[in-house]
Design an enzyme around this catalytic site. Structure first.
Site, PDB file in Angstrom:
ATOM      1  NE  ARG A 104      -3.073   3.251 -40.606  1.00 35.10           N
ATOM      2  CZ  ARG A 104      -3.428   2.507 -41.631  1.00 35.10           C
ATOM      3  NH1 ARG A 104      -4.688   2.090 -41.746  1.00 35.10           N
ATOM      4  NH2 ARG A 104      -2.553   2.186 -42.570  1.00 35.10           N
ATOM      5  CE  LYS A 139     -26.144  -9.335 -30.412  1.00 34.76           C
ATOM      6  NZ  LYS A 139     -26.341 -10.749 -30.813  1.00 34.76           N
ATOM      7  CE  LYS A 171     -33.417  -9.030 -27.404  1.00 32.22           C
ATOM      8  NZ  LYS A 171     -33.073  -9.639 -28.714  1.00 32.22           N
ATOM      9  CD  GLU A 201     -36.181 -12.400 -27.994  1.00 28.74           C
ATOM     10  OE1 GLU A 201     -35.846 -13.473 -27.455  1.00 28.74           O
ATOM     11  OE2 GLU A 201     -35.503 -11.357 -27.931  1.00 28.74           O
ATOM     12  CG  ASP A 222     -34.442 -15.138 -30.496  1.00 26.13           C
ATOM     13  OD1 ASP A 222     -33.585 -14.647 -31.251  1.00 26.13           O
ATOM     14  OD2 ASP A 222     -34.163 -15.659 -29.399  1.00 26.13           O
TER      15      ASP A 222
END
Length: 285
Positions: A104, A139, A171, A201, A222
């Site tokens: 597994r 992410k 950002k 960004e 973006d």
């Protein structure tokens, strides 16, 4: 495509040992211990049940070998290979208890990472006629970033930064607190080492013009529609790399790529990739 460079064996061993410990718990595999003679041996094959791209063989092998150094693991394919149902991925032979106890863990790693590679390849194949490359984001599944980013490479994508410490990515929230595009870039340049890239960004073409004037290394465009992306690419020229981001999907990625951007970041290739179905076929002997 050729397989990416191998994973760091220390990271592989640590991840596999932690995962096996989670599965084996305090008493070990009590099912195998109760039903399988200690001297029984097994020959098994890992077989693809679905089409996709392969990733994670090192982790699968490490899972079997960790439980018994006498287990033989023979890869029949390489990471990055395209799979069709019925393809034999690897053949394993050794003490049956060890093989079944590791099954597994091995399949979890292999199925998940092959799922990431497969999701990446779907995007990469769609835009193969353009200059753009699919890249990942941060992410990722906690604790699995190194392996998921490796799987992205197996699927024909490229990696963005690995963490907060290997590149500067300014950002929109950084820009807001710093006092604007120019102020943020000037502060970043003053703090960055000579090998550290700086990306910023931007949401508008006016912000892009500021980023160009201040000399960023990469600009993150973006949530811009394709026509705006084309104009952004025109304005940038060859002065910096361009990266498009924001709700990229299979329906939109081609138009984004055809705008001329260098990179397209896609979070869902890691955070939403379905597991690729791979199974273990056993022959007792």
């Amino acid at each position: 495509m050729s397989a990416p460079a191998p994973l760091d064996p220390i990271s592989v061993r640590r991840a596999v040992e932690a995962t096996l410990a989670e599965d084996l718990g305090r008493a070990g595999d009590i099912t195998s211990a109760a039903t399988i003679p200690a001297d029984a041996r097994a020959r098994v094959a890992i077989v693809a049940r679905a089409s996709g791209r392969l990733a994670g063989l090192q982790l699968a092998e490490a899972a079997f070998v960790a439980l018994d150094a006498g287990v033989s693991f023979e890869a029949a394919m390489a990471d990055g290979a395209r799979l069709t149902p019925g393809d034999v991925v690897a053949r394993i032979e050794g003490p049956a208890r060890a093989v079944l106890s590791a099954e597994r863990t091995a399949l979890n790693f292999l199925g998940h990472l092959s799922g990431v590679a497969t999701a990446t390849s779907v995007y990469a194949d769609l835009i193969a006629h353009t200059r753009a490359r699919i890249c990942c984001t941060r992410k990722t599944t906690p604790g699995l970033r190194t392996f998921e980013k490796y799987a992205v490479r197996c699927g024909g994508g490229v990696n963005h930064r690995f963490g907060l410490d290997d590149a500067i990515l300014i950002k929109d929230n950084h820009v807001a607190v710093a006092g604007g595009i120019a102020a943020a870039l000037r502060a970043a340049k003053a703090a960055a080492g000579h090998l550290v890239k700086i990306e910023i960004e931007v949401d508008t073409l006016d912000q892009l013009d500021e980023a160009i004037a201040e000399g960023a290394d990469v600009v993150l465009l973006d949530n811009m529609p394709p026509e705006t992306l084309r104009e952004a690419v025109r304005r940038v020229g060859t002065r910096m790399l361009t990266e498009a981001s924001g709700n990229v999907s299979l329906k939109t990625v081609v138009a984004i790529a055809e705008s001329g951007v260098d990179l397209i970041s896609v979070g869902r290739i890691t955070h939403s990739a379905p597991t690729l179905d791979l199974g273990l076929d056993i022959q007792v002997g």
